[in-house]
Scaffold this motif. Structure first.
Motif, PDB file in Angstrom:
ATOM      1  N   LEU A  81      15.159  18.925  -4.529  1.00 40.93           N
ATOM      2  CA  LEU A  81      14.410  20.187  -4.511  1.00 40.93           C
ATOM      3  C   LEU A  81      12.923  19.915  -4.693  1.00 40.93           C
ATOM      4  CD1 LEU A  81      16.782  22.363  -6.757  1.00 40.93           C
ATOM      5  CD2 LEU A  81      16.467  22.543  -4.279  1.00 40.93           C
ATOM      6  N   LYS A  82      12.609  19.015  -5.633  1.00 43.06           N
ATOM      7  CA  LYS A  82      11.210  18.748  -5.962  1.00 43.06           C
ATOM      8  C   LYS A  82      10.541  17.876  -4.895  1.00 43.06           C
ATOM      9  CE  LYS A  82      11.085  16.979  -9.979  1.00 43.06           C
ATOM     10  NZ  LYS A  82      11.061  16.700 -11.398  1.00 43.06           N
ATOM     11  N   MET A  83      11.186  16.757  -4.562  1.00 39.23           N
ATOM     12  CA  MET A  83      10.489  15.740  -3.771  1.00 39.23           C
ATOM     13  C   MET A  83      10.557  15.982  -2.269  1.00 39.23           C
ATOM     14  SD  MET A  83      11.443  12.457  -6.083  1.00 39.23           S
ATOM     15  CE  MET A  83       9.896  11.693  -6.490  1.00 39.23           C
ATOM     16  N   SER A  84      11.676  16.526  -1.767  1.00 35.20           N
ATOM     17  CA  SER A  84      11.748  16.746  -0.319  1.00 35.20           C
ATOM     18  C   SER A  84      11.369  18.169   0.059  1.00 35.20           C
ATOM     19  CB  SER A  84      13.161  16.456   0.204  1.00 35.20           C
ATOM     20  OG  SER A  84      13.335  15.079   0.395  1.00 35.20           O
ATOM     21  N   PHE A  85      11.678  19.135  -0.814  1.00 31.26           N
ATOM     22  CA  PHE A  85      11.459  20.542  -0.431  1.00 31.26           C
ATOM     23  C   PHE A  85      10.251  21.158  -1.140  1.00 31.26           C
ATOM     24  CE2 PHE A  85      16.404  20.787  -0.006  1.00 31.26           C
ATOM     25  CZ  PHE A  85      16.352  19.934   1.081  1.00 31.26           C
ATOM     26  N   GLY A  86       9.644  20.426  -2.089  1.00 28.95           N
ATOM     27  CA  GLY A  86       8.481  20.968  -2.804  1.00 28.95           C
ATOM     28  C   GLY A  86       8.824  22.152  -3.702  1.00 28.95           C
ATOM     29  N   LEU A  87      10.092  22.278  -4.119  1.00 26.56           N
ATOM     30  CA  LEU A  87      10.512  23.417  -4.944  1.00 26.56           C
ATOM     31  C   LEU A  87      10.522  23.008  -6.431  1.00 26.56           C
ATOM     32  CD1 LEU A  87      13.474  24.731  -2.713  1.00 26.56           C
ATOM     33  CD2 LEU A  87      11.104  25.513  -2.735  1.00 26.56           C
ATOM     34  N   GLU A  88       9.330  22.958  -7.012  1.00 23.33           N
ATOM     35  CA  GLU A  88       9.174  22.478  -8.395  1.00 23.33           C
ATOM     36  C   GLU A  88       9.883  23.381  -9.410  1.00 23.33           C
ATOM     37  OE1 GLU A  88       6.933  19.991  -9.696  1.00 23.33           O
ATOM     38  OE2 GLU A  88       6.266  19.261  -7.744  1.00 23.33           O
ATOM     39  N   GLU A  89       9.682  24.683  -9.257  1.00 23.45           N
ATOM     40  CA  GLU A  89      10.240  25.615 -10.241  1.00 23.45           C
ATOM     41  C   GLU A  89      11.773  25.572 -10.211  1.00 23.45           C
ATOM     42  OE1 GLU A  89       8.922  29.636  -9.557  1.00 23.45           O
ATOM     43  OE2 GLU A  89      10.101  30.373 -11.261  1.00 23.45           O
ATOM     44  N   LYS A 149       0.279  10.880 -15.463  1.00 26.50           N
ATOM     45  CA  LYS A 149      -0.892  10.251 -14.811  1.00 26.50           C
ATOM     46  C   LYS A 149      -1.183   8.817 -15.267  1.00 26.50           C
ATOM     47  CE  LYS A 149      -3.221  14.499 -13.481  1.00 26.50           C
ATOM     48  NZ  LYS A 149      -2.001  15.261 -13.478  1.00 26.50           N
ATOM     49  N   HIS A 150      -0.111   8.048 -15.423  1.00 26.67           N
ATOM     50  CA  HIS A 150      -0.309   6.646 -15.762  1.00 26.67           C
ATOM     51  C   HIS A 150       0.656   5.775 -14.947  1.00 26.67           C
ATOM     52  CE1 HIS A 150      -1.498   3.147 -17.979  1.00 26.67           C
ATOM     53  NE2 HIS A 150      -0.246   2.897 -18.331  1.00 26.67           N
ATOM     54  N   VAL A 151       0.102   4.763 -14.274  1.00 28.59           N
ATOM     55  CA  VAL A 151       0.938   3.842 -13.489  1.00 28.59           C
ATOM     56  C   VAL A 151       0.863   2.452 -14.119  1.00 28.59           C
ATOM     57  CG1 VAL A 151       1.179   2.652 -11.261  1.00 28.59           C
ATOM     58  CG2 VAL A 151       0.659   5.091 -11.302  1.00 28.59           C
ATOM     59  N   THR A 152       2.035   1.828 -14.289  1.00 28.47           N
ATOM     60  CA  THR A 152       2.075   0.418 -14.694  1.00 28.47           C
ATOM     61  C   THR A 152       2.609  -0.371 -13.499  1.00 28.47           C
ATOM     62  OG1 THR A 152       2.656   1.128 -16.929  1.00 28.47           O
ATOM     63  CG2 THR A 152       2.918  -1.213 -16.426  1.00 28.47           C
ATOM     64  N   SER A 153       1.794  -1.275 -12.992  1.00 26.14           N
ATOM     65  CA  SER A 153       2.225  -2.098 -11.859  1.00 26.14           C
ATOM     66  C   SER A 153       2.736  -3.426 -12.412  1.00 26.14           C
ATOM     67  CB  SER A 153       1.046  -2.324 -10.908  1.00 26.14           C
ATOM     68  OG  SER A 153       1.406  -3.275  -9.936  1.00 26.14           O
ATOM     69  N   ILE A 154       3.960  -3.740 -12.061  1.00 32.13           N
ATOM     70  CA  ILE A 154       4.597  -4.930 -12.651  1.00 32.13           C
ATOM     71  C   ILE A 154       4.724  -6.046 -11.618  1.00 32.13           C
ATOM     72  CG2 ILE A 154       6.741  -5.761 -13.694  1.00 32.13           C
ATOM     73  CD1 ILE A 154       6.884  -2.963 -15.053  1.00 32.13           C
ATOM     74  N   GLU A 192       0.821  -1.211   0.000  1.00 28.74           N
ATOM     75  CA  GLU A 192       0.000   0.000   0.000  1.00 28.74           C
ATOM     76  C   GLU A 192       0.855   1.262   0.000  1.00 28.74           C
ATOM     77  OE1 GLU A 192      -3.365  -0.303   2.717  1.00 28.74           O
ATOM     78  OE2 GLU A 192      -3.204   1.882   2.903  1.00 28.74           O
ATOM     79  N   ARG A 193       1.903   1.290   0.836  1.00 25.63           N
ATOM     80  CA  ARG A 193       2.685   2.533   0.946  1.00 25.63           C
ATOM     81  C   ARG A 193       3.518   2.792  -0.308  1.00 25.63           C
ATOM     82  NH1 ARG A 193       7.168   1.134   5.698  1.00 25.63           N
ATOM     83  NH2 ARG A 193       8.300  -0.384   4.482  1.00 25.63           N
ATOM     84  N   ILE A 194       4.006   1.725  -0.955  1.00 24.32           N
ATOM     85  CA  ILE A 194       4.795   1.962  -2.171  1.00 24.32           C
ATOM     86  C   ILE A 194       3.847   2.352  -3.321  1.00 24.32           C
ATOM     87  CG2 ILE A 194       4.900  -0.453  -3.029  1.00 24.32           C
ATOM     88  CD1 ILE A 194       7.847   1.903  -3.123  1.00 24.32           C
ATOM     89  N   ALA A 195       2.654   1.749  -3.328  1.00 25.04           N
ATOM     90  CA  ALA A 195       1.682   2.101  -4.376  1.00 25.04           C
ATOM     91  C   ALA A 195       1.303   3.580  -4.251  1.00 25.04           C
ATOM     92  CB  ALA A 195       0.446   1.214  -4.266  1.00 25.04           C
ATOM     93  N   ARG A 196       1.129   4.046  -3.028  1.00 31.32           N
ATOM     94  CA  ARG A 196       0.772   5.466  -2.841  1.00 31.32           C
ATOM     95  C   ARG A 196       1.863   6.384  -3.411  1.00 31.32           C
ATOM     96  NH1 ARG A 196      -3.833   6.246  -0.799  1.00 31.32           N
ATOM     97  NH2 ARG A 196      -4.708   4.591   0.508  1.00 31.32           N
ATOM     98  N   ILE A 197       3.116   6.015  -3.159  1.00 32.55           N
ATOM     99  CA  ILE A 197       4.215   6.838  -3.689  1.00 32.55           C
ATOM    100  C   ILE A 197       4.138   6.859  -5.218  1.00 32.55           C
ATOM    101  CG2 ILE A 197       6.740   6.969  -3.961  1.00 32.55           C
ATOM    102  CD1 ILE A 197       6.927   6.984  -1.123  1.00 32.55           C
ATOM    103  N   ALA A 198       3.835   5.709  -5.814  1.00 32.03           N
ATOM    104  CA  ALA A 198       3.754   5.642  -7.288  1.00 32.03           C
ATOM    105  C   ALA A 198       2.612   6.520  -7.803  1.00 32.03           C
ATOM    106  CB  ALA A 198       3.558   4.191  -7.721  1.00 32.03           C
ATOM    107  N   PHE A 199       1.454   6.447  -7.156  1.00 31.24           N
ATOM    108  CA  PHE A 199       0.311   7.255  -7.638  1.00 31.24           C
ATOM    109  C   PHE A 199       0.572   8.749  -7.420  1.00 31.24           C
ATOM    110  CE2 PHE A 199      -1.742   3.113  -7.560  1.00 31.24           C
ATOM    111  CZ  PHE A 199      -2.442   3.146  -8.756  1.00 31.24           C
ATOM    112  N   GLU A 200       1.204   9.078  -6.288  1.00 34.16           N
ATOM    113  CA  GLU A 200       1.525  10.506  -6.049  1.00 34.16           C
ATOM    114  C   GLU A 200       2.528  10.997  -7.097  1.00 34.16           C
ATOM    115  OE1 GLU A 200       0.148  12.423  -3.834  1.00 34.16           O
ATOM    116  OE2 GLU A 200      -0.934  10.903  -2.676  1.00 34.16           O
ATOM    117  N   THR A 201       3.488  10.133  -7.436  1.00 34.43           N
ATOM    118  CA  THR A 201       4.480  10.508  -8.458  1.00 34.43           C
ATOM    119  C   THR A 201       3.781  10.718  -9.806  1.00 34.43           C
ATOM    120  OG1 THR A 201       6.104   9.150  -7.291  1.00 34.43           O
ATOM    121  CG2 THR A 201       6.682   9.803  -9.526  1.00 34.43           C
TER     122      THR A 201
END
Ligand code: NAD
Length: 361
Positions: free
Chosen positions: A305-313, A184-189, A169-178
């Motif tokens: 910057l993007k994933m830990s600090f939320g600094l997308e730009e 917006k497409h996830v392939t679960s292998i 469940e927790r790894i799937a959530r990371i994949a969907f959030e990513t």
């Protein structure tokens, strides 16, 4: 904003490539008005030499107290004869488990300027590669019950693939959030046609998917996935898979984008603290020669910057600066092509840093 970054430069080319990533982060701070405080942490071979162990408790504590960890690479022939629990690479396992980093995220991107380095047919390379592998990294068969029994012709050995609902469940959530921040497409292998653990995996991934109605989900068997990655890689956006399947498929995905010197990675857990590192090792064969490609480490800093600090730009500014350096023809030895400008680690870092600052003028 202010951020505390624990920096493990490590061994071999580690310090060379991390120094360039630090320059890039400082340029980002300068352009966007952030302060990054870097705290050096000794781990890996260096720590074995100084303290007799690869990951002293103090090193882990400093990482825990930081907003994120930036790592170069650890290891080298000098420590190869040591027993397993004392080898530099043991520091990586200690960091992942000590910081509870259960998700390994590896983007595989083929920069347009590097299409010639793609080992796939050019018509496939032309379609582009931009995918992310989200690999479960603290469970599954690498951590399951194992052993040997009997002797002689009856001697046998076993390893066990075991996943709990919570782990999937927790790894799937990371994949969907990513995926939510991408196409917006996830392939679960999995290997649900054979393995019971894969059937639970599939069940849970589908349950999690119901919380993400905007994201499409496809299941794929691992043998087919290995084929599709070389046949039609542009069809993938986010891949989520188990520890062992992810280990193998993420190397395949890395290879189809060209050089190991440009591939970044992140290890994440349930908090915003992550560990960011290039996927390559300490490259003892070129260490100390100023030849290493710093792009993988610089792009790892962009992931931070993007994933830990939320600094997308800010992250985008780094990615664009790297792309612009490649488009301008700058190449380190590992990605050199005829007609391009061969540069060393520092020059590549400087060009990227200048590209970031240029946008300020
Ligand atoms: P490696 O990734 O260090 O090197 C493989 C090849 O790729 C070498 O020819 C090297 O010169 C080249 N290469 C790697 N990074 C490069 C870069 N940034 N620019 C240009 N060329 C680059 O793998 P290896 O030789 O199998 O391992 C060397 C050491 O690194 C070993 O001790 C290994 O255990 C360790 N290692 C550490 C990590 C880590 O710290 N995360 C990962 C892998 C290997």
């Amino acid at each position: 904003m202010k951020f505390k970054i624990a920096v493990i430069k490590g061994d071999g080319i580690g310090p060379e490539v991390v120094n360039e990533a630090i320059k890039v982060l400082n340029a980002v701070g300068n352009r966007f008005g952030h302060t990054f405080h870097f705290q050096e942490v000794v781990a890996g071979g260096q720590a074995i030499d100084s303290f007799g162990e690869p990951l002293p408790a103090k090193a882990l504590d400093t990482c825990r107290a930081s907003d994120s960890v930036l790592l170069g690479a650890v290891g080298g022939p000098r420590w190869d004869a040591l027993p397993g629990h004392l080898r530099p690479e043991r520091a990586l396992l200690g960091l992942r488990s000590g910081l509870d980093l259960f998700a390994n995220i590896r983007p595989a991107v083929l920069f347009p300027a590097l299409k010639g380095a793609c080992p796939l047919r050019q018509d496939i390379a032309e379609k582009g590669i931009d995918l992310v592998v989200v690999r479960e990294s603290t469970g599954g068969i690498y951590f399951g019950k194992r052993g040997r029994k009997n002797s002689g012709a009856d001697e046998s050995a076993y390893d066990t693939e075991l996943y709990s609902r919570m782990e999937v469940e927790r790894i799937a959530r990371i994949a969907f959030e990513t995926a939510a921040k991408r196409r917006k497409h996830v392939t679960s292998i999995d290997k649900a046609n054979i393995l019971e653990s894969s059937r639970l995996w599939r069940e849970v991934v589908h349950e999690v998917a119901s919380s993400y109605p905007d994201i499409t989900l496809a299941d794929m068997l691992v043998d087919n996935a290995a084929m599709q990655l070389v046949r039609n890689p542009s069809a993938f956006d986010v891949i989520v898979t188990s520890n062992m399947f992810g280990d193998i498929l993420s190397d395949e995905a890395a290879q189809i984008t060209g050089s190991i010197g440009i591939l970044a990675s992140a290890s994440l857990g349930s908090s915003s603290l992550g560990m960011y590192e290039p996927i390559h090792g300490s490259a003892p064969d070129i260490a100390g020669q100023g030849k290493a490609n710093p792009i993988a480490t610089i792009l790892s800093a962009a992931m931070m910057l993007k994933m830990s600090f939320g600094l997308e730009e800010e992250a985008y500014a780094v990615e664009k600066a790297v792309n612009d350096a490649l488009e301008a023809g700058y190449r380190t030895g590992d990605i050199m092509e005829p007609g391009k400008k061969l540069v060393g680690t520092e020059t590549m870092g400087r060009v990227i840093t200048e590209n970031i600052l240029k946008a300020n003028q």
